[in-house]
Write an enzyme that holds these catalytic residues in place. Structure first.
Site, PDB file in Angstrom:
ATOM      1  N   ARG A 121       8.014  21.944  75.987  1.00  9.38           N
ATOM      2  CA  ARG A 121       7.690  23.313  76.410  1.00  9.38           C
ATOM      3  C   ARG A 121       6.185  23.557  76.385  1.00  9.38           C
ATOM      4  O   ARG A 121       5.497  23.174  75.435  1.00  9.38           O
ATOM      5  CB  ARG A 121       8.398  24.322  75.498  1.00  9.38           C
ATOM      6  CG  ARG A 121       9.873  24.015  75.323  1.00  9.38           C
ATOM      7  CD  ARG A 121      10.495  24.787  74.175  1.00  9.38           C
ATOM      8  NE  ARG A 121      10.703  26.184  74.506  1.00  9.38           N
ATOM      9  CZ  ARG A 121      11.034  27.104  73.609  1.00  9.38           C
ATOM     10  NH1 ARG A 121      11.145  26.776  72.325  1.00  9.38           N
ATOM     11  NH2 ARG A 121      11.227  28.338  73.986  1.00  9.38           N
TER      12      ARG A 121
ATOM     13  N   GLY B 189       7.564  32.903  81.462  1.00 16.69           N
ATOM     14  CA  GLY B 189       8.037  32.314  82.703  1.00 16.69           C
ATOM     15  C   GLY B 189       6.963  31.782  83.623  1.00 16.69           C
ATOM     16  O   GLY B 189       7.267  31.319  84.722  1.00 16.69           O
TER      17      GLY B 189
ATOM     18  N   LYS C 222       2.917  29.858  72.015  1.00 15.53           N
ATOM     19  CA  LYS C 222       4.297  29.534  71.653  1.00 15.53           C
ATOM     20  C   LYS C 222       4.340  28.691  70.378  1.00 15.53           C
ATOM     21  O   LYS C 222       5.133  28.961  69.469  1.00 15.53           O
ATOM     22  CB  LYS C 222       4.961  28.789  72.806  1.00 15.53           C
ATOM     23  CG  LYS C 222       6.451  28.538  72.583  1.00 15.53           C
ATOM     24  CD  LYS C 222       7.056  27.753  73.743  1.00 15.53           C
ATOM     25  CE  LYS C 222       7.288  28.604  74.973  1.00 15.53           C
ATOM     26  NZ  LYS C 222       6.270  28.505  76.001  1.00 15.53           N
TER      27      LYS C 222
ATOM     28  N   ARG D 184       7.981  36.245  70.910  1.00 19.58           N
ATOM     29  CA  ARG D 184       6.691  36.683  71.446  1.00 19.58           C
ATOM     30  C   ARG D 184       6.682  38.193  71.509  1.00 19.58           C
ATOM     31  O   ARG D 184       7.735  38.840  71.565  1.00 19.58           O
ATOM     32  CB  ARG D 184       6.450  36.087  72.837  1.00 19.58           C
ATOM     33  CG  ARG D 184       7.542  36.387  73.836  1.00 19.58           C
ATOM     34  CD  ARG D 184       7.197  35.858  75.225  1.00 19.58           C
ATOM     35  NE  ARG D 184       8.362  35.906  76.090  1.00 19.58           N
ATOM     36  CZ  ARG D 184       9.024  34.834  76.515  1.00 19.58           C
ATOM     37  NH1 ARG D 184       8.637  33.627  76.138  1.00 19.58           N
ATOM     38  NH2 ARG D 184      10.071  34.964  77.304  1.00 19.58           N
TER      39      ARG D 184
ATOM     40  N   HIS E 293      -6.978  67.875  91.336  1.00 22.22           N
ATOM     41  CA  HIS E 293      -8.027  67.690  92.330  1.00 22.22           C
ATOM     42  C   HIS E 293      -7.510  67.486  93.741  1.00 22.22           C
ATOM     43  O   HIS E 293      -7.912  68.168  94.683  1.00 22.22           O
ATOM     44  CB  HIS E 293      -8.920  66.505  91.948  1.00 22.22           C
ATOM     45  CG  HIS E 293      -9.776  66.056  93.090  1.00 22.22           C
ATOM     46  ND1 HIS E 293      -9.409  65.012  93.927  1.00 22.22           N
ATOM     47  CD2 HIS E 293     -10.934  66.535  93.586  1.00 22.22           C
ATOM     48  CE1 HIS E 293     -10.329  64.863  94.854  1.00 22.22           C
ATOM     49  NE2 HIS E 293     -11.257  65.766  94.676  1.00 22.22           N
TER      50      HIS E 293
ATOM     51  N   GLN F 280      12.163  30.883  69.967  1.00 26.26           N
ATOM     52  CA  GLN F 280      10.929  31.465  70.484  1.00 26.26           C
ATOM     53  C   GLN F 280      10.858  32.936  70.091  1.00 26.26           C
ATOM     54  O   GLN F 280      11.879  33.613  69.998  1.00 26.26           O
ATOM     55  CB  GLN F 280      10.868  31.349  72.006  1.00 26.26           C
ATOM     56  CG  GLN F 280       9.548  31.803  72.613  1.00 26.26           C
ATOM     57  CD  GLN F 280       9.408  31.358  74.058  1.00 26.26           C
ATOM     58  OE1 GLN F 280       9.833  30.277  74.419  1.00 26.26           O
ATOM     59  NE2 GLN F 280       8.825  32.188  74.887  1.00 26.26           N
TER      60      GLN F 280
ATOM     61  N   GLU G 221      14.094  34.533  71.587  1.00 27.39           N
ATOM     62  CA  GLU G 221      15.144  33.657  72.111  1.00 27.39           C
ATOM     63  C   GLU G 221      15.846  32.985  70.936  1.00 27.39           C
ATOM     64  O   GLU G 221      15.190  32.493  70.015  1.00 27.39           O
ATOM     65  CB  GLU G 221      14.547  32.622  73.063  1.00 27.39           C
ATOM     66  CG  GLU G 221      13.950  33.246  74.329  1.00 27.39           C
ATOM     67  CD  GLU G 221      13.346  32.215  75.263  1.00 27.39           C
ATOM     68  OE1 GLU G 221      13.757  31.035  75.192  1.00 27.39           O
ATOM     69  OE2 GLU G 221      12.456  32.580  76.063  1.00 27.39           O
TER      70      GLU G 221
END
Length: 857
Positions: free
Chosen positions: A116, A131, A22, A291, A815, A289, A277
Site C-alpha cells: 500500500r 483513493g 498511512k 485517517r 452586495h 487504516q 478501515e
C-alpha cells in the site's frame, strides 16, 4: 541504507516524513490499547530519496510534468504515464531488496500481503488523498511484492493524484512516498466506520458500513454495504443492503456498537474524527487504516457543553472565502456582535435568540428575509424537540452578522423618519473621522501604533453602528418594501421599486462601477496604452504600472484617469473585509482586465448615458405608477402616499453602501501603518516575512512588537491551516455537534428542473452562462449571465458588461442584490451549487422577479 525499512511497530504519527501518512498512522494505532493491527513493515521515504528521487531520468520528466497544462487531459495523461514508466522501470538496489526479502522470509511462502502506498502528504489532518494512490491486495511471492513496491511509488503520479495535489496547492516535486507491506487477514467481514456523520458532520453520530469478506469492493465503490448509525452506544438506524441474503446481515448490531466504541477510542487518541478501515477474522477486529476525515467543517469552540447554533457571517457579508487571523480579529473588533471563528470563517452564536420566544421571531424573520435557506435551517432546529436550551438565565442574543450601518434592532426609527439631509450629514461625519484618523496615525510606531489601531477600531464600530445611520438605511428599505406591497396589491405588479430606484444618488459602490467606465474612455483612444495593459500581470504594483504608463503615447491621460479612480476607490479589493487582502492601491493590475473589457465592449460616454437612462426609466415608471394609482378609488390620497415613498426611496436607498465603504477606507489607513510596522519587524529579524503579521491577531501582534519575539512555528501552522481551509465549504448554519443544517426554499411554484433561489432584482433574461470562480477569471461579454459563488463590491465593474447575475450566496440586501437593482440587472441569488449545476457556456434563463433559473436545451 539505515532506516530504509522499519517494522510498523517502530513508527508513530510523528514520523510522517519517514513512513508517510498511512504508515505513521498504522504505527500509531499499535500504541492504542485494545487495537489490533496486522503485522508488517514500511519501506520508508529514505528508500524513495535514494532510489526514486535520486534518479536523473525522473528529474527531466518531472520538469515536463510541471510545464503540462492541467486543463489539457490528453497532455496530462501522457506526462503522467511517462513519469510512471520511468519509476516502474527502476531496479531496487541489492541491499534494499535483501532487507525487504528478509522481512518477507519470516513468513510462509503462501502468505498474502497488502502492498500500500503511503505518501508524506497522505492521510493527514488537512488532506487525506483517499483513493488517489495505488494499493494492491493479495500479493504473494517475493518477486511480486518487490514489483508492487515500485508500482506504489509510481502511483504518486497517476492523473488523479496529480490533479488532487494541484487542487491542494502541493508541489509535485515535494512528493515523497513510503510503502506499507502488511500481512493480509482472512476476513469474514470488513468495512469502514466514520466517527462523525460523513454527510451532516454531526460529531455525535458514528456510521459503520460492512460487507462480507474483504472490504476492497466497498472502498472501491463496487459493493453496497450494510450500514448502522450509532449515537452513544445506542442504535439509531440500520440499513441492510440485501435483506433477503441467506446469511442475514453482515455483522450483528452488537458488533456494530462495539466497532463504534473502538472508533471513539481511536478518535480520542488522534484528537480528530476518523475514517477507519477494519476487518473481522475469527471473531477478532483488526484495524487496517485510520485517517482524519478532512471534509468536515471545524466546529466553533464553545465555553460549555450545551447545544449551540452558529450562523455564518460570511454569507451575510458576501465573502465566504477564508479570512486570515489578523482579518478575523479586526472584524471582531469592528462588529458589535460577539463572534467566534472556525475554518478561518466567522460565525455568530444565535442560541440565545432561538431559545427566547421574545427574540426568536425577530431573528427568524430578519435572517429568513435576507437568506431563506438560513431561516429554514434555523426553523428546523427550533422544531427539534429538546435541542435548544432553556432561555432562562441566558445572555441576550446578538444580531447575526451585522453589516456596517445596521444598528441594534431595538433602535427603531422615529415615526417621521430621518430628514432628507441626514445622508449628507452622515457622509461628511464619516469622511471627517477617516481624515482625522489618517492625521493622528501618521508617525506612530511600535506598541503606540497597535494601541491606536485597537482604540480606533472601537471608535469605528461606534460610528458604523450609530442608530442615526441605521435609521437612514431602514428608511430606504422600508420605502422599497411598502412600495412593493402597495403596488402589488393595487396594480398587481411585483418589485416595481427596483425600477423606481434606478440611478439613485449617493450609491458609492454603483458610482465606482461607472467611474471605471470613465477610465476606459480615457484609455480607449491610445493603442499603445491598450497594448501595454494587455500584458500587465495581476500582481503588478501601482508604482510599476503608473511609471510605465508615463512613458507611452497617451499614457499621461491614462495615468491621470487611473490615479483619479484609485484616489477614491483604491481602498477596495476582493474580500475587502479582511484587512490582510492587498488593495487596488497596491495591486492596480487586478483592475486591468475589467478596464480592458470596458475598452472593448463599452461605447464612449457609457457611464453618463447609463446614469441618465436609469433616471429616465425611474421617472417614467413614477409617472406611470402615479397615473394608474390616481385612477383607483381614493386614488389621489394613494398617489400622494406612493409619491412620498418614492421620494424617500430615492433619498435614502443609495446610502446603504456608504458605511461599508467608510469602513474599508479606515481599514486602508490602518493597513498602511501596520505594513510599515511589519517592515520594521522584518528588518529587525523579529519576523521572517512582513506577511507573517497576517497570521497573528491584532493583540498577538502587539505582544510581538512589545517583546520582540515571534513563535515562528505558530505562524507556520496557521499558514498551513489557512491554505487547507480554502478547500472547505463553509456552512450557513452549524451546531456545536458539528452538524451542518441545510435549509430549503420549500417552493412548488417553479417549473420542473428549475434551480430555485431568491429573486432580488426584477426581470427575466436569457443568455450564455459564464461560470466564474474568481474575478480574475472573468471573461465576460455583453449578453452573458455571470454565475459565481458570491460577489462583493470589487465585482461591481463587471456588472456593467453582463445581462444577468446568479450567485450561490446572497440575500435581498447583500452586495450583488443592491447593485443589480441599481443597474437594472435581473438577478437570482442563493442558488445552491449553481457553479456546479450550470456549465460554462450553457444557455440559461433567469427569473429575477420569481426567483429561479432555467437551464435551456
Amino acid at each position: 541504507m539505515g532506516g530504509e525499512v522499519l517494522g510498523i511497530h517502530e513508527v508513530d504519527r510523528a514520523m510522517v516524513a519517514v513512513a508517510g501518512g498511512k504508515g505513521a498512522n498504522l504505527g500509531e494505532l499499535t500504541r492504542i490499547d485494545e487495537v489490533t493491527v496486522p503485522p508488517g513493515f514500511v519501506v520508508t521515504t529514505a528508500a524513495w530519496d535514494r532510489v526514486v528521487a535520486g534518479s536523473p531520468d525522473l528529474a527531466d520528466r518531472l520538469a515536463m510534468l510541471e510545464r503540462t497544462d492541467p486543463g489539457d487531459p490528453d497532455a496530462l495523461r501522457t506526462s503522467c504515464e511517462d513519469v510512471r514508466r520511468s519509476i516502474e522501470a527502476i531496479v531496487l538496489p541489492d541491499d534494499l531488496e535483501h532487507e525487504v526479502v528478509a522481512r518477507l522470509s519470516s513468513d510462509a511462502d503462501d502468505v498474502a500481503w497488502a502492498v500500500r502506498s503511503s505518501g508524506t502528504v497522505e492521510d493527514l489532518p488537512t488532506a487525506s488523498f483517499a483513493g488517489q494512490h495505488d494499493s494492491s491486495l493479495g500479493v504473494t511471492g517475493q518477486a511480486s511484492v518487490l514489483r508492487h513496491i515500485t508500482r506504489c511509488w509510481a502511483s504518486a503520479f497517476t492523473e488523479r493524484a496529480v490533479a488532487y495535489r494541484s487542487r491542494q496547492g502541493i508541489d509535485h516535486r515535494a512528493v515523497r512516498m513510503a510503502v506499507v507491506v502488511q500481512r493480509m487477514v482472512r476476513a469474514d467481514a470488513a468495512g469502514v466506520l466514520f466517527t462523525a456523520d460523513p454527510v451532516t458532520g454531526n460529531r455525535t453520530l458514528t456510521t459503520v458500513e460492512a460487507v462480507p469478506g474483504l472490504g476492497d469492493a466497498l472502498v472501491g465503490g463496487t459493493a453496497s454495504p450494510d450500514s448502522w448509525t450509532i449515537h452513544e452506544d445506542r442504535l439509531v438506524s440500520r440499513t441492510i443492503a440485501t435483506p433477503d441474503r441467506r446469511d442475514g446481515q453482515t455483522i450483528t448490531d452488537g458488533r456494530a456498537i462495539e466497532l463504534a466504541r473502538l472508533g471513539r477510542r481511536i478518535e480520542a487518541h488522534f484528537g480528530t474524527p476518523q475514517d477507519i478501515e477494519w476487518c473481522v477474522a475469527d471473531g477478532d477486529v483488526h484495524v487496517v487504516q485510520s485517517r482524519a476525515i478532512t471534509t468536515l467543517f471545524p466546529v466553533p469552540v464553545a465555553s460549555d457543553d450545551a447545544s449551540h447554533v452558529y450562523v455564518s457571517v460570511g454569507h451575510q457579508q458576501m465573502m465566504t472565502d477564508p479570512m486570515t487571523p489578523l482579518g478575523i480579529s479586526v472584524w471582531q473588533l469592528t462588529s458589535p456582535a460577539p463572534m467566534c471563528h472556525a475554518g478561518s470563517r466567522l460565525f455568530v452564536d444565535v442560541t440565545a435568540a432561538l431559545s427566547s420566544p421574545v427574540a426568536r421571531d425577530g431573528l427568524l424573520r430578519a435572517l429568513g428575509t435576507s437568506d431563506p435557506l438560513i431561516g429554514d435551517a434555523l426553523r428546523t432546529l427550533v422544531a427539534r424537540e429538546g435541542f435548544l436550551p432553556d432561555a432562562s438565565g441566558m445572555p441576550s442574543a446578538p444580531s447575526a452578522g451585522s453589516r456596517p450601518g445596521d444598528g441594534p434592532p431595538t433602535d427603531a426609527p422615529p415615526a417621521d423618519g430621518p430628514s432628507p439631509d441626514a445622508v449628507a450629514v452622515l457622509i461628511r461625519a464619516m469622511a471627517a473621522e477617516n481624515a482625522s484618523c489618517a492625521r493622528r496615525i501618521a508617525g506612530l510606531t511600535g506598541t503606540a501604533l497597535i494601541d491606536f489601531v485597537l482604540d480606533d477600531l472601537r471608535a469605528l464600530r461606534t460610528t458604523l453602528f450609530d442608530p442615526r445611520s441605521h435609521q437612514v438605511i431602514v428608511a430606504g428599505i422600508e420605502a422599497a418594501t411598502r412600495l412593493n406591497e402597495r403596488l402589488f396589491a393595487w396594480l398587481g405588479e411585483r418589485n416595481l421599486a427596483d425600477t423606481l430606484a434606478l440611478s439613485v444618488s449617493g450609491n458609492v459602490t454603483a458610482e465606482m462601477g461607472l467611474a471605471l467606465l470613465d477610465v476606459a474612455d480615457a484609455i480607449r483612444p491610445h493603442p499603445a496604452v491598450v497594448a501595454f495593459l494587455d500584458g500587465v500581470a495581476p500582481d503588478t504594483t501601482a508604482a510599476d504600472l503608473l511609471e510605465e504608463l508615463g512613458t507611452l503615447p497617451g499614457g499621461g491621460q491614462a495615468r491621470a484617469a487611473i490615479e483619479s479612480f484609485l484616489d477614491v476607490y483604491g481602498v477596495r479589493c476582493v474580500g475587502e473585509i479582511d484587512i490582510a487582502r492587498p488593495r487596488w492601491h497596491e495591486r492596480p493590475g487586478l483592475l486591468v482586465p475589467m478596464i480592458l473589457a470596458h475598452v472593448r465592449t463599452a461605447e464612449p460616454g457609457a457611464a453618463q448615458r447609463r446614469s441618465e437612462e436609469g433616471r429616465q426609466r425611474a421617472r417614467a415608471m413614477r409617472e406611470e405608477v402615479l397615473t394608474r394609482v390616481r385612477r383607483l378609488p381614493d386614488g389621489h390620497a394613494r398617489a400622494a402616499e406612493v409619491d412620498a415613498l418614492i421620494g424617500r426611496l430615492r433619498a435614502f436607498a443609495g446610502y446603504r453602501e456608504y458605511p461599508k465603504y467608510a469602513m474599508v477606507v479606515r481599514y486602508w489607513i490602518h493597513r498602511q501603518a501596520l505594513l510599515g510596522e511589519a517592515d520594521r519587524l522584518a528588518a529587525a529579524d523579529v519576523i521572517e516575512d512582513p506577511d507573517d503579521i497576517h497570521f497573528l491577531s491584532l493583540q498577538e501582534l502587539r505582544d510581538v512588537v512589545d517583546t520582540r519575539h515571534l513563535d515562528h512555528e505558530l505562524v507556520v501552522r496557521r499558514r498551513e491551516a489557512f491554505r487547507a481551509h480554502h478547500a472547505l465549504v463553509p456552512p450557513r448554519v452549524i451546531t456545536s455537534d458539528g452538524e451542518v443544517v441545510t435549509g430549503d426554499y420549500r417552493r412548488d411554484d417553479v417549473p420542473a428542473g428549475a434551480l430555485v433561489g431568491l429573486g432580488v432584482s426584477a426581470g427575466t433574461v436569457e443568455g450564455r452562462a459564464r461560470v466564474v470562480a474568481g474575478i480574475g477569471e472573468a471573461d465576460l461579454a455583453p449578453g452573458d449571465i455571470l454565475v459565481t459563488a458570491f460577489t462583493d463590491p470589487s465585482w461591481t465593474p463587471t456588472f456593467l458588461g453582463i445581462d444577468g447575475l446568479v450567485t450561490e450566496v446572497g440575500g435581498l440586501m447583500t452586495h450583488g442584490a443592491v447593485i443589480a437593482r441599481e443597474y437594472g440587472l435581473p438577478a437570482v441569488v442563493g442558488v445552491e451549487h449553481a457553479t456546479q449545476l450550470i456549465r460554462d457556456g450553457q444557455r440559461i434563463r433567469i427569473h429575477g422577479t420569481e426567483g429561479y433559473v432555467e437551464i435551456l436545451p
